[in-house]
Scaffold this motif. Structure first.
Motif, mmCIF file in Angstrom:
data_model
loop_
_atom_site.group_PDB
_atom_site.id
_atom_site.type_symbol
_atom_site.label_atom_id
_atom_site.label_comp_id
_atom_site.label_asym_id
_atom_site.label_seq_id
_atom_site.Cartn_x
_atom_site.Cartn_y
_atom_site.Cartn_z
ATOM 1 N N ARG A 74 74.533 96.427 78.555
ATOM 2 C CA ARG A 74 73.436 96.555 79.516
ATOM 3 C C ARG A 74 73.717 97.694 80.493
ATOM 4 O O ARG A 74 72.811 98.485 80.814
ATOM 5 C CB ARG A 74 73.252 95.244 80.268
ATOM 6 C CG ARG A 74 72.060 95.285 81.219
ATOM 7 C CD ARG A 74 71.802 93.961 81.844
ATOM 8 N NE ARG A 74 72.998 93.543 82.575
ATOM 9 C CZ ARG A 74 73.112 92.369 83.157
ATOM 10 N NH1 ARG A 74 72.156 91.476 83.054
ATOM 11 N NH2 ARG A 74 74.208 92.060 83.818
ATOM 12 N N ARG A 77 73.082 100.982 78.717
ATOM 13 C CA ARG A 77 71.650 101.248 78.597
ATOM 14 C C ARG A 77 71.067 101.697 79.933
ATOM 15 O O ARG A 77 70.282 102.649 79.997
ATOM 16 C CB ARG A 77 70.915 100.010 78.095
ATOM 17 C CG ARG A 77 69.424 100.290 77.882
ATOM 18 C CD ARG A 77 68.651 99.078 77.469
ATOM 19 N NE ARG A 77 68.724 98.085 78.533
ATOM 20 C CZ ARG A 77 68.837 96.783 78.323
ATOM 21 N NH1 ARG A 77 68.906 96.309 77.108
ATOM 22 N NH2 ARG A 77 68.883 95.945 79.336
ATOM 23 N N TYR A 92 63.838 99.672 76.139
ATOM 24 C CA TYR A 92 64.204 98.278 75.872
ATOM 25 C C TYR A 92 63.892 97.883 74.434
ATOM 26 O O TYR A 92 63.293 96.859 74.174
ATOM 27 C CB TYR A 92 63.492 97.357 76.851
ATOM 28 C CG TYR A 92 63.885 97.629 78.271
ATOM 29 C CD1 TYR A 92 65.129 97.236 78.734
ATOM 30 C CD2 TYR A 92 63.053 98.314 79.128
ATOM 31 C CE1 TYR A 92 65.522 97.503 80.028
ATOM 32 C CE2 TYR A 92 63.430 98.578 80.424
ATOM 33 C CZ TYR A 92 64.669 98.171 80.873
ATOM 34 O OH TYR A 92 65.063 98.435 82.152
ATOM 35 N N VAL A 93 64.343 98.693 73.503
ATOM 36 C CA VAL A 93 64.147 98.403 72.089
ATOM 37 C C VAL A 93 65.156 97.342 71.672
ATOM 38 O O VAL A 93 66.349 97.447 71.962
ATOM 39 C CB VAL A 93 64.324 99.681 71.236
ATOM 40 C CG1 VAL A 93 64.240 99.367 69.760
ATOM 41 C CG2 VAL A 93 63.278 100.705 71.624
ATOM 42 N N THR A 94 64.689 96.313 70.977
ATOM 43 C CA THR A 94 65.609 95.277 70.504
ATOM 44 C C THR A 94 66.334 95.778 69.267
ATOM 45 O O THR A 94 65.803 96.591 68.510
ATOM 46 C CB THR A 94 64.855 93.990 70.157
ATOM 47 O OG1 THR A 94 63.871 94.286 69.161
ATOM 48 C CG2 THR A 94 64.163 93.406 71.369
ATOM 49 N N PRO A 95 67.553 95.317 69.014
ATOM 50 C CA PRO A 95 68.274 95.762 67.833
ATOM 51 C C PRO A 95 67.643 95.237 66.558
ATOM 52 O O PRO A 95 66.904 94.252 66.556
ATOM 53 C CB PRO A 95 69.679 95.175 68.020
ATOM 54 C CG PRO A 95 69.529 94.112 69.018
ATOM 55 C CD PRO A 95 68.338 94.411 69.834
ATOM 56 N N ARG A 96 67.919 95.935 65.446
ATOM 57 C CA ARG A 96 67.403 95.479 64.162
ATOM 58 C C ARG A 96 67.986 94.125 63.826
ATOM 59 O O ARG A 96 69.050 93.735 64.301
ATOM 60 C CB ARG A 96 67.775 96.475 63.064
ATOM 61 C CG ARG A 96 67.072 97.801 63.203
ATOM 62 C CD ARG A 96 67.253 98.680 61.970
ATOM 63 N NE ARG A 96 68.386 98.366 61.131
ATOM 64 C CZ ARG A 96 69.429 99.163 60.956
ATOM 65 N NH1 ARG A 96 69.491 100.318 61.577
ATOM 66 N NH2 ARG A 96 70.403 98.816 60.152
#
Length: 100
Positions: A74, A77, A92-96
């Protein structure tokens, strides 16, 4: 760490399992491995010999390493957002799903 009770009775035998993680808890395997190691070496020597198993069991209970990893990600980022590397929808892209 688990210690034997000072006074042992059928009541302490019945209620001893209530304070463990053996009732379908997420730390069931780690606690079992640690207790088996303590049983094999005894309490005095087992504390030193089974230290690596205790650290695994402690991490399973407290999740401190996982939380520190989360805080570090965090902070990284937030640093990248402050520098302007991440903008707009990329912030704030979530991980795959399979990125573990």
């Amino acid at each position: 760490m688990s210690l034997s009770p000072f006074f042992r009775s059928p009541f302490t035998d019945l209620t001893g399992g209530l304070i463990s993680h053996q009732l379908m808890d997420r730390c069931m395997k780690e606690e079992s491995r640690y207790m088996e190691c303590l049983e094999a070496y005894g309490l005095d020597r087992g504390v030193k010999k089974c230290e690596h198993l205790f650290s695994d069991f402690h991490e399973c209970q407290t999740l401190t390493k996982q939380f520190k990893r989360f805080v570090a990600m965090r902070n990284e980022r937030d640093r990248q957002i402050a520098e302007g590397k991440l903008k707009g929808d990329q912030q704030y892209v979530t991980p795959r799903v399979d990125s573990y």
